[in-house]
Design a protein around this motif. Structure first.
Motif, PDB file in Angstrom:
ATOM      1  N   ASP A   1      61.181  52.113  25.667  1.00  0.00           N
ATOM      2  CA  ASP A   1      61.989  51.260  24.793  1.00  0.00           C
ATOM      3  C   ASP A   1      61.493  49.813  24.815  1.00  0.00           C
ATOM      4  N   LEU A   2      60.916  49.374  25.932  1.00  0.00           N
ATOM      5  CA  LEU A   2      60.322  48.040  25.991  1.00  0.00           C
ATOM      6  C   LEU A   2      59.079  47.985  25.100  1.00  0.00           C
ATOM      7  N   LEU A   3      58.256  49.021  25.171  1.00  0.00           N
ATOM      8  CA  LEU A   3      57.098  49.090  24.287  1.00  0.00           C
ATOM      9  C   LEU A   3      57.515  49.120  22.818  1.00  0.00           C
ATOM     10  N   GLN A   4      58.613  49.816  22.540  1.00  0.00           N
ATOM     11  CA  GLN A   4      59.110  49.872  21.163  1.00  0.00           C
ATOM     12  C   GLN A   4      59.458  48.481  20.644  1.00  0.00           C
ATOM     13  N   ASP A   5      60.104  47.682  21.484  1.00  0.00           N
ATOM     14  CA  ASP A   5      60.483  46.328  21.068  1.00  0.00           C
ATOM     15  C   ASP A   5      59.259  45.466  20.798  1.00  0.00           C
ATOM     16  N   ILE A   6      58.251  45.560  21.680  1.00  0.00           N
ATOM     17  CA  ILE A   6      57.043  44.762  21.502  1.00  0.00           C
ATOM     18  C   ILE A   6      56.291  45.222  20.258  1.00  0.00           C
ATOM     19  N   ARG A   7      56.206  46.543  20.079  1.00  0.00           N
ATOM     20  CA  ARG A   7      55.471  47.055  18.921  1.00  0.00           C
ATOM     21  C   ARG A   7      56.166  46.673  17.613  1.00  0.00           C
ATOM     22  N   ALA A   8      57.494  46.646  17.610  1.00  0.00           N
ATOM     23  CA  ALA A   8      58.212  46.265  16.399  1.00  0.00           C
ATOM     24  C   ALA A   8      57.833  44.850  15.957  1.00  0.00           C
ATOM     25  N   GLN A   9      57.633  43.952  16.923  1.00  0.00           N
ATOM     26  CA  GLN A   9      57.250  42.585  16.577  1.00  0.00           C
ATOM     27  C   GLN A   9      55.808  42.529  16.070  1.00  0.00           C
TER      28      GLN A   9
ATOM     29  N   PHE B   1      53.050  56.093  21.892  1.00  0.00           N
ATOM     30  CA  PHE B   1      53.205  55.172  23.017  1.00  0.00           C
ATOM     31  C   PHE B   1      52.522  55.764  24.251  1.00  0.00           C
ATOM     32  N   GLN B   2      52.024  54.886  25.104  1.00  0.00           N
ATOM     33  CA  GLN B   2      51.488  55.341  26.380  1.00  0.00           C
ATOM     34  C   GLN B   2      51.784  54.296  27.454  1.00  0.00           C
ATOM     35  N   ILE B   3      52.345  54.751  28.555  1.00  0.00           N
ATOM     36  CA  ILE B   3      52.648  53.870  29.683  1.00  0.00           C
ATOM     37  C   ILE B   3      51.389  53.638  30.506  1.00  0.00           C
ATOM     38  N   GLY B   4      51.161  52.404  30.904  1.00  0.00           N
ATOM     39  CA  GLY B   4      50.031  52.088  31.768  1.00  0.00           C
ATOM     40  C   GLY B   4      50.349  50.891  32.641  1.00  0.00           C
TER      41      GLY B   4
ATOM     42  N   THR C   1      50.090  50.447  23.868  1.00  0.00           N
ATOM     43  CA  THR C   1      50.378  50.241  25.283  1.00  0.00           C
ATOM     44  C   THR C   1      50.322  48.759  25.609  1.00  0.00           C
ATOM     45  N   VAL C   2      51.089  48.355  26.594  1.00  0.00           N
ATOM     46  CA  VAL C   2      51.023  47.013  27.165  1.00  0.00           C
ATOM     47  C   VAL C   2      51.054  47.194  28.671  1.00  0.00           C
ATOM     48  N   ALA C   3      50.036  46.730  29.353  1.00  0.00           N
ATOM     49  CA  ALA C   3      49.958  46.924  30.800  1.00  0.00           C
ATOM     50  C   ALA C   3      51.213  46.395  31.483  1.00  0.00           C
ATOM     51  N   LYS C   4      51.795  47.236  32.327  1.00  0.00           N
ATOM     52  CA  LYS C   4      52.969  46.930  33.163  1.00  0.00           C
ATOM     53  C   LYS C   4      54.288  46.938  32.391  1.00  0.00           C
ATOM     54  N   ALA C   5      54.240  47.298  31.115  1.00  0.00           N
ATOM     55  CA  ALA C   5      55.484  47.569  30.378  1.00  0.00           C
ATOM     56  C   ALA C   5      55.775  49.045  30.567  1.00  0.00           C
TER      57      ALA C   5
END
Length: 265
Positions: free
Chosen positions: A51-59, A24-27, A43-47
């Motif tokens: 744990d938020l990135l984890q939820d998006i990546r799981a989908q 994961f990488q924050i950006g 990564t998702v810009a502004k996430a």
């Protein structure tokens, strides 16, 4: 015009393996996690929370593994993002500049981009693994331009171009190389070329433009038909990207770095 391939028909195993090796990488801005770094980190810009990135990546992972449609992806992910407050427009502080900005967080349009880019790049890099494994018997690649809403005249001009797998032009232009691009390559052997009346050609002449990433200060020469964010070669996850990600993690706040490290174990 070259024959087209349905993305859903591509074997998913390599794509899933590529996607699951990411950390994961924050950006805050899409230019903060730049070019080849995307091969090592999700990564998702502004996430701005792991744990938020984890939820998006799981989908995304479920979409790769199960063939989830875009509509289902949005329907399943949206309620969670709304509940977490990552939806619509909000004021956020840019950690690089300390400016407070009115930014777009979750929306159907953003989820469409997240879905499309992650699935296409995963399939492309997964396919590259297979291309390398089979290049002794299938040593050629044909560029397959697929029209999209974000049409690039350069990509249309490359349609049907056949080059050796290891030609430098292929590495520079192997799809995906632009936002919204739906182009891909078809791997072939000499018999397939002969049956279709195709010939191995010469790499197109390159034209370059100068681009500076204002977030990092890096200046590069970018080939025509390539969006700067996608200017990196395929297969980079095998070339010391673990070290690159470790360097990025070391710059994170302690709590975020610890979450990333745990995920990689």
């Amino acid at each position: 015009m070259a024959p087209r391939i349905d993305l859903k028909l591509l074997p998913p195993e390599e794509a899933i393996a590529f996607f699951r090796q990411k950390g994961f990488q924050i950006g805050f801005d899409y230019r903060d996690v730049w070019q080849q770094e995307h091969q090592a980190a999700f990564t998702v810009a502004k996430a701005m929370q792991v744990d938020l990135l984890q939820d998006i990546r799981a989908q995304i992972d479920a979409a790769l593994a199960n063939g989830t449609t875009l509509q289902t992806f949005i329907a399943e992910l949206r309620p969670n993002l709304v509940k977490r407050g990552w939806w619509g427009r909000k004021l956020m502080t840019d950690p690089l500049t300390d400016e407070t900005k009115d930014v777009q967080l979750g929306s159907p349009a953003r989820l469409k981009v997240i879905y499309d880019i992650n699935l296409r790049t995963a399939h492309a890099d997964g396919q590259w693994t297979r291309i390398q494994e089979e290049k002794e018997t299938l040593p050629f690649l044909m560029y397959d331009h697929t029209p999209s809403a974000y049409e690039r005249p350069e990509h249309a001009a490359w349609d049907g171009k056949v080059l050796p797998v290891d030609d430098p032009w292929i590495r520079a232009h192997y799809p995906v190389k632009a936002w919204g691009c739906k182009c891909r390559v078809i791997q072939m052997g000499q018999r397939q070329l002969d049956r279709q009346g195709l010939k191995v050609g010469q790499a197109p002449a390159e034209k370059y433009s100068t681009y500076t990433n204002k977030r990092t200060g890096e200046t590069q020469q970018i080939p025509a038909g390539v969006d700067p964010a996608f200017h990196y070669p395929p297969g980079g996850r095998l070339e010391n990207l673990g070290k690159m990600l470790a360097e990025k993690v070391s710059a994170l706040p302690a709590a975020m770095a610890d979450a990333v490290t745990k995920e990689k174990r």
